[in-house]
Design a protein around this motif. Structure first.
Motif, PDB file in Angstrom:
ATOM      1  N   TRP A 199     -36.121  78.408 -60.577  1.00  0.00           N
ATOM      2  CA  TRP A 199     -35.439  77.664 -61.656  1.00  0.00           C
ATOM      3  C   TRP A 199     -33.986  78.109 -61.770  1.00  0.00           C
ATOM      4  O   TRP A 199     -33.112  77.300 -62.058  1.00  0.00           O
ATOM      5  CB  TRP A 199     -36.216  77.797 -62.977  1.00  0.00           C
ATOM      6  CG  TRP A 199     -37.693  77.638 -62.756  1.00  0.00           C
ATOM      7  CD1 TRP A 199     -38.688  78.451 -63.189  1.00  0.00           C
ATOM      8  CD2 TRP A 199     -38.341  76.613 -61.971  1.00  0.00           C
ATOM      9  NE1 TRP A 199     -39.905  78.002 -62.730  1.00  0.00           N
ATOM     10  CE2 TRP A 199     -39.731  76.886 -61.983  1.00  0.00           C
ATOM     11  CE3 TRP A 199     -37.900  75.511 -61.252  1.00  0.00           C
ATOM     12  CZ2 TRP A 199     -40.661  76.092 -61.316  1.00  0.00           C
ATOM     13  CZ3 TRP A 199     -38.817  74.714 -60.578  1.00  0.00           C
ATOM     14  CH2 TRP A 199     -40.182  75.003 -60.623  1.00  0.00           C
TER      15      TRP A 199
ATOM     16  N   LEU B 191     -36.198  74.566 -67.381  1.00  0.00           N
ATOM     17  CA  LEU B 191     -36.731  74.022 -66.123  1.00  0.00           C
ATOM     18  C   LEU B 191     -38.146  74.545 -65.878  1.00  0.00           C
ATOM     19  O   LEU B 191     -39.023  73.808 -65.406  1.00  0.00           O
ATOM     20  CB  LEU B 191     -35.816  74.391 -64.942  1.00  0.00           C
ATOM     21  CG  LEU B 191     -34.361  73.885 -65.046  1.00  0.00           C
ATOM     22  CD1 LEU B 191     -33.580  74.253 -63.785  1.00  0.00           C
ATOM     23  CD2 LEU B 191     -34.296  72.379 -65.283  1.00  0.00           C
TER      24      LEU B 191
ATOM     25  N   ASN C 287     -41.388  72.076 -65.460  1.00  0.00           N
ATOM     26  CA  ASN C 287     -42.232  72.124 -64.267  1.00  0.00           C
ATOM     27  C   ASN C 287     -43.690  72.366 -64.627  1.00  0.00           C
ATOM     28  O   ASN C 287     -44.597  71.728 -64.076  1.00  0.00           O
ATOM     29  CB  ASN C 287     -41.724  73.195 -63.304  1.00  0.00           C
ATOM     30  CG  ASN C 287     -42.592  73.272 -62.073  1.00  0.00           C
ATOM     31  OD1 ASN C 287     -43.500  74.093 -61.994  1.00  0.00           O
ATOM     32  ND2 ASN C 287     -42.353  72.389 -61.120  1.00  0.00           N
TER      33      ASN C 287
ATOM     34  N   ALA D 259     -47.014  70.134 -64.062  1.00  0.00           N
ATOM     35  CA  ALA D 259     -48.151  70.713 -63.318  1.00  0.00           C
ATOM     36  C   ALA D 259     -49.470  70.467 -64.046  1.00  0.00           C
ATOM     37  O   ALA D 259     -50.499  70.249 -63.412  1.00  0.00           O
ATOM     38  CB  ALA D 259     -47.930  72.216 -63.103  1.00  0.00           C
TER      39      ALA D 259
ATOM     40  N   SER E   5     -32.971  68.452 -64.068  1.00  0.00           N
ATOM     41  CA  SER E   5     -34.272  68.596 -64.749  1.00  0.00           C
ATOM     42  C   SER E   5     -35.393  67.919 -63.971  1.00  0.00           C
ATOM     43  O   SER E   5     -36.516  68.433 -63.890  1.00  0.00           O
ATOM     44  CB  SER E   5     -34.185  68.032 -66.177  1.00  0.00           C
ATOM     45  OG  SER E   5     -33.556  66.768 -66.188  1.00  0.00           O
TER      46      SER E   5
ATOM     47  N   ALA F 136     -36.458  69.972 -60.879  1.00  0.00           N
ATOM     48  CA  ALA F 136     -37.307  71.116 -61.241  1.00  0.00           C
ATOM     49  C   ALA F 136     -38.725  70.643 -61.566  1.00  0.00           C
ATOM     50  O   ALA F 136     -39.706  71.263 -61.160  1.00  0.00           O
ATOM     51  CB  ALA F 136     -36.707  71.852 -62.434  1.00  0.00           C
ATOM     52  N   ALA F 137     -38.825  69.535 -62.302  1.00  0.00           N
ATOM     53  CA  ALA F 137     -40.159  69.061 -62.715  1.00  0.00           C
ATOM     54  C   ALA F 137     -41.034  68.724 -61.516  1.00  0.00           C
ATOM     55  O   ALA F 137     -42.245  68.969 -61.533  1.00  0.00           O
ATOM     56  CB  ALA F 137     -40.013  67.852 -63.635  1.00  0.00           C
TER      57      ALA F 137
ATOM     58  N   GLN G 145     -41.152  69.972 -58.465  1.00  0.00           N
ATOM     59  CA  GLN G 145     -41.520  71.015 -57.497  1.00  0.00           C
ATOM     60  C   GLN G 145     -43.026  71.287 -57.537  1.00  0.00           C
ATOM     61  O   GLN G 145     -43.595  71.532 -58.603  1.00  0.00           O
ATOM     62  CB  GLN G 145     -40.761  72.321 -57.774  1.00  0.00           C
ATOM     63  CG  GLN G 145     -39.252  72.207 -57.669  1.00  0.00           C
ATOM     64  CD  GLN G 145     -38.785  71.678 -56.310  1.00  0.00           C
ATOM     65  OE1 GLN G 145     -39.138  72.209 -55.264  1.00  0.00           O
ATOM     66  NE2 GLN G 145     -37.995  70.612 -56.346  1.00  0.00           N
ATOM     67  N   ASP G 146     -43.685  71.254 -56.396  1.00  0.00           N
ATOM     68  CA  ASP G 146     -45.140  71.484 -56.248  1.00  0.00           C
ATOM     69  C   ASP G 146     -45.979  70.461 -57.009  1.00  0.00           C
ATOM     70  O   ASP G 146     -47.178  70.684 -57.229  1.00  0.00           O
ATOM     71  CB  ASP G 146     -45.559  72.883 -56.738  1.00  0.00           C
ATOM     72  CG  ASP G 146     -44.855  74.000 -55.978  1.00  0.00           C
ATOM     73  OD1 ASP G 146     -44.462  73.760 -54.827  1.00  0.00           O
ATOM     74  OD2 ASP G 146     -44.689  75.088 -56.555  1.00  0.00           O
ATOM     75  N   ASN G 147     -45.371  69.377 -57.441  1.00  0.00           N
ATOM     76  CA  ASN G 147     -46.114  68.368 -58.211  1.00  0.00           C
ATOM     77  C   ASN G 147     -46.084  67.007 -57.514  1.00  0.00           C
ATOM     78  O   ASN G 147     -46.006  65.960 -58.163  1.00  0.00           O
ATOM     79  CB  ASN G 147     -45.536  68.258 -59.632  1.00  0.00           C
ATOM     80  CG  ASN G 147     -45.836  69.500 -60.458  1.00  0.00           C
ATOM     81  OD1 ASN G 147     -46.939  70.060 -60.372  1.00  0.00           O
ATOM     82  ND2 ASN G 147     -44.869  69.948 -61.246  1.00  0.00           N
TER      83      ASN G 147
ATOM     84  N   THR H  88     -42.072  63.192 -53.223  1.00  0.00           N
ATOM     85  CA  THR H  88     -42.641  62.935 -54.555  1.00  0.00           C
ATOM     86  C   THR H  88     -42.361  61.499 -55.009  1.00  0.00           C
ATOM     87  O   THR H  88     -41.295  60.942 -54.736  1.00  0.00           O
ATOM     88  CB  THR H  88     -42.048  63.922 -55.588  1.00  0.00           C
ATOM     89  OG1 THR H  88     -42.152  65.222 -55.051  1.00  0.00           O
ATOM     90  CG2 THR H  88     -42.797  63.874 -56.902  1.00  0.00           C
TER      91      THR H  88
END
Ligand SMILES: C[S@@+](CC[C@H](N)C(=O)[O-])C[C@H]1O[C@@H](n2cnc3c(N)ncnc32)[C@H](O)[C@@H]1O
Length: 279
Positions: free
Chosen positions: A28, A44, A48, A52, A70, A73-74, A76-78, A114
């Protein structure tokens, strides 16, 4: 979504108390360093985590994307989640094409595959368009225009789109104008409560920028889904009269020197002093 999942997961995402501690994940800080924007690393981390814990059959909606900090960041990994972002490219005298290109580039660099639906235009108009968002909104992050009316409408216009239980995160919420809008709104709309407040100690605080508040919405059983006539009238004013005033004021603030710029700046920066009195 089950909003308690966010609050249960928070202790693992921060070193100690989130008010005073840093996020555990260094990404972040990296994103804040590499993507121009206004949100801070602690914010952030919360965004995130909210994404998640969002179920895949609900959407994440952001208003006020600017160059994408923003949003990047949200996501990431999602990558299994669905994101909607609304931006009208009006504020900060943004040369539309330039800001748009930078946002697209940041999404390409940091958001990968994404599912991000970028909706360009005025959020108060877009949110009222039936069917634009293909599923209930479980997480909503508002970081758009910051006036009393826009913050009131930020909640009023999204309410019909929200899942029966939803998390609503509002940026710059340490500003008196935001808190006043929330008080006015919550008094008139059942089902809402302020669940957590991460306030800024000073303007542009390195941890919490200008503060982030988390509201929880639970739809009251049997209550009609839709805006009241008063709220609809306020939305009408915002999307016609106020929208035009904003465009002219932002353009003036950035194009003209001297008194015009000063007048425009005053008009656009209402009640933002942290610790100021807006009651
Ligand atoms: C503070 S910036 C957003 C910062 C961004 N979230 C970040 O992390 O850096 C606010 C943005 O909201 C946009 N905005 C303001 N009012 C809006 C509206 N009515 N509809 C859509 N976007 C809006 C502005 O153009 C501006 O880019």
């Amino acid at each position: 979504m089950q909003t308690s999942r966010l609050f249960d997961a928070l202790p693992d995402a921060f070193h100690g108390d989130p008010h005073t501690g840093d996020p555990v994940d260094p990404r972040w800080h990296d994103i804040a360093e590499h993507v121009s924007g206004f949100t801070s690393p602690n914010e952030l981390a919360v965004l995130n985590l909210a994404a998640a814990v969002l179920p895949a059959d609900e959407a994440y909606l952001e208003v006020g994307t600017f160059k994408g900090r923003s949003l990047v960041a949200a996501v990431q990994d999602n990558a299994d989640k669905t994101f909607y972002a609304m931006e009208n490219f009006v504020e900060f005298g943004m040369a539309g094409q330039e800001a748009h290109a930078e946002l697209k580039d940041n999404l390409k660099r940091f958001a990968g595959e994404t599912d991000v639906h970028l909706l360009e235009g005025d959020a108060f108009t877009l949110m009222a368009k039936p069917g634009l968002i293909d599923r209930p909104v479980g997480v909503y992050f508002y970081d758009g225009e910051h006036t009393l009316l826009s913050h009131y409408l930020a909640l009023a216009v999204v309410e019909p789109l929200l899942a029966d239980e939803a998390l609503v995160l509002v940026d710059d919420a340490t500003w008196p104008v935001v808190q006043r809008a929330h008080r006015l709104f919550l008094k008139r709309h059942p089902g809402w409560r302020i669940e957590a407040t991460w306030d800024a100690e000073r303007a542009d605080d390195p941890r919490w920028a200008n503060g982030l508040h988390a509201l929880v919405f639970r739809r009251v059983p049997g209550r009609r889904r839709g805006m009241s006539r008063t709220d609809e009238a306020l939305r009408g004013y915002q999307t016609t009269v106020q929208d035009r005033v904003n465009k002219v004021a932002w353009a003036a603030a950035h194009r003209f020197p001297g008194p015009v710029k000063k007048a425009a700046s005053v008009l656009l920066s209402r009640s933002r002093a942290i610790g100021g009195d807006d009651h």
